[in-house]
Design a protein around this motif. Structure first.
Motif, PDB file in Angstrom:
ATOM      1  N   ARG A 154     -21.951 -31.970 -25.152  1.00 33.14           N
ATOM      2  CA  ARG A 154     -23.309 -32.142 -25.808  1.00 33.14           C
ATOM      3  C   ARG A 154     -24.018 -31.101 -26.057  1.00 33.14           C
ATOM      4  O   ARG A 154     -24.698 -30.853 -27.068  1.00 33.14           O
ATOM      5  N   ALA A 211     -22.382 -28.605 -28.654  1.00 33.24           N
ATOM      6  CA  ALA A 211     -22.322 -29.268 -30.176  1.00 33.24           C
ATOM      7  C   ALA A 211     -23.844 -29.105 -30.682  1.00 33.24           C
ATOM      8  O   ALA A 211     -24.050 -29.151 -31.878  1.00 33.24           O
ATOM      9  N   CYS A 224     -18.755 -31.861 -34.254  1.00 34.51           N
ATOM     10  CA  CYS A 224     -17.912 -32.938 -34.190  1.00 34.51           C
ATOM     11  C   CYS A 224     -16.518 -32.501 -33.928  1.00 34.51           C
ATOM     12  O   CYS A 224     -16.016 -33.251 -33.090  1.00 34.51           O
ATOM     13  N   LEU A 280     -16.716 -32.214 -29.880  1.00 34.72           N
ATOM     14  CA  LEU A 280     -17.045 -33.317 -29.356  1.00 34.72           C
ATOM     15  C   LEU A 280     -15.749 -34.120 -29.091  1.00 34.72           C
ATOM     16  O   LEU A 280     -15.358 -34.806 -28.153  1.00 34.72           O
ATOM     17  N   THR A 281     -15.103 -34.400 -30.392  1.00 38.54           N
ATOM     18  CA  THR A 281     -13.785 -35.126 -30.274  1.00 38.54           C
ATOM     19  C   THR A 281     -12.766 -34.634 -29.351  1.00 38.54           C
ATOM     20  O   THR A 281     -12.022 -35.195 -28.599  1.00 38.54           O
ATOM     21  N   SER A 294     -14.740 -41.014 -34.612  1.00 38.60           N
ATOM     22  CA  SER A 294     -15.734 -41.848 -33.912  1.00 38.60           C
ATOM     23  C   SER A 294     -14.879 -42.815 -33.054  1.00 38.60           C
ATOM     24  O   SER A 294     -15.152 -43.137 -31.951  1.00 38.60           O
ATOM     25  N   ALA A 349     -13.577 -41.148 -29.896  1.00 42.51           N
ATOM     26  CA  ALA A 349     -14.542 -40.954 -28.830  1.00 42.51           C
ATOM     27  C   ALA A 349     -14.653 -42.332 -28.217  1.00 42.51           C
ATOM     28  O   ALA A 349     -14.918 -42.364 -26.945  1.00 42.51           O
ATOM     29  N   ARG A 393     -19.963 -40.297 -27.807  1.00 44.56           N
ATOM     30  CA  ARG A 393     -19.885 -41.093 -29.012  1.00 44.56           C
ATOM     31  C   ARG A 393     -21.158 -41.152 -29.727  1.00 44.56           C
ATOM     32  O   ARG A 393     -21.274 -40.770 -30.919  1.00 44.56           O
ATOM     33  N   LEU A 430     -21.630 -37.793 -31.109  1.00 45.25           N
ATOM     34  CA  LEU A 430     -20.568 -37.207 -32.036  1.00 45.25           C
ATOM     35  C   LEU A 430     -21.184 -38.322 -33.178  1.00 45.25           C
ATOM     36  O   LEU A 430     -21.060 -37.483 -34.524  1.00 45.25           O
ATOM     37  N   HIS A 457     -23.907 -36.242 -35.084  1.00 43.07           N
ATOM     38  CA  HIS A 457     -23.255 -34.831 -35.967  1.00 43.07           C
ATOM     39  C   HIS A 457     -22.193 -35.415 -36.982  1.00 43.07           C
ATOM     40  O   HIS A 457     -22.342 -34.439 -38.050  1.00 43.07           O
TER      41      HIS A 457
END
Length: 315
Positions: A23, A26, A35, A38-39, A182, A185, A199, A202, A205
């Motif tokens: 986080r 990101a 993105c 995070l994914t 999405s 996550a 999530r 994400l 972003h």
């Protein structure tokens, strides 16, 4: 076996630190790169957690393959059966949660397509009659391509130029296949509780990515900020049929004031090198550590059981 349990504990604890590092990193990156970060972190950390639990669950079966009876294996390793049972229970719960979330995802998608009724699309745009201001990117379903779904109520709430911003925003969701990121996550959060925090970050972003694409398409960041704010305000005043929108990404998702504020600033540039490097190093260490520990544990337990089984059979 004690070392193995320590490795499992570390593999299960690391995702808490890795999620925080993801986080943080990101927040320093442009939306598209944020993105991806995070994914990727969600997928790798979930994979490492599953590998560690599967390794523990398989210990009794590995002993059986080496022709070591379960009572004898339990005598040599007292924690074998309880630990394997706990790992199996955790895997069963995870499987049930993942299956449930996947069914919810498909159900929301099916209901959204059903709600479009017999509306005739104009290219990738599908206008649905209704006073409730709604607009969202509808992913493809059963051979039908993705659509931008917008109600007549939303169209009335925006001016012509603002509508172009809205359409550009939703087209960016479809073009980038943001619903897949999405959902990845969302499913990862069922594997480890630490990953649930990824999530919301994400989705913020993803919306920022779509906002920037819309601003670039119309060539006016202030117009984009105004349109996003007005569309989000209109959507918030209408009905919200689903608390969890699943694969449907709409213009009103996430903290809208932060998104509008970002659009009123210049185009995001390169972040500060030192802060980014430190966050990236922390994330890489935590994610790779969790993934590697899970894989090493799976292989190491197999070798450990094989060697110990040979020693027991020689007695």
């Amino acid at each position: 076996m004690t070392l193995a349990l320590a490795m499992v504990a570390l593999a299960l604890v690391l995702p808490w630190g890795a999620a925080a590092a993801a986080r943080r990193l990101a927040s320093l990156l442009p939306p598209r790169e944020a993105c991806a970060t995070l994914t990727g972190a969600a997928a790798l950390l979930a994979g490492g957690t599953l590998a560690a639990l599967i390794a523990l669950f398989h210990v009794p079966f590995l002993a059986a393959l080496e022709q070591v009876p379960l009572p004898r294996a339990a005598t040599a390793w007292p924690a074998t059966v309880p630990v394997a049972a706990a790992a199996g229970a955790a895997l069963a719960v995870q499987a049930a949660l993942v299956a449930r979330r996947w069914r919810e995802h498909r159900s929301v998608l099916a209901r959204a397509w059903s709600a479009t009724g017999d509306s005739v699309p104009d290219g990738d745009l599908l206008v649905v009659p209704g006073p409730d201001p709604q607009a969202f990117a509808l992913p493809g379903w059963r051979g039908r391509g993705g659509r931008i779904v917008v109600t007549t109520g939303m169209l009335r709430a925006l001016g012509p130029a603002e509508r172009e911003v809205l359409f550009g925003h939703e087209r960016a969701h479809l073009a980038g296949r943001h619903h897949l990121l999405s959902v990845t996550a969302h499913l990862a959060g069922a594997v480890h509780p630490a990953l649930r925090s990824l999530r919301p970050a994400l989705e913020f972003h993803l919306e920022r990515w779509a906002d920037e694409a819309a601003a670039s398409a119309v060539g006016n960041r202030r117009l984009a900020a105004t349109a996003i704010a007005r569309a989000a305000l209109a959507a918030a005043s209408g009905k919200q049929p689903h608390k969890d929108h699943g694969p449907l990404l709409s213009v009103g998702t996430g903290p809208v004031p932060q998104r509008v504020e970002a659009l009123l600033r210049p185009v995001p540039g390169r972040p500060q090198a030192r802060a980014t490097q430190m966050a990236a190093a922390g994330l890489a260490a935590a994610v790779s550590g969790s993934a590697v520990l899970g894989l090493v544990l799976a292989y190491g337990l197999h070798e450990y059981v094989e060697l110990t089984a040979r020693a027991l059979l020689r007695r």
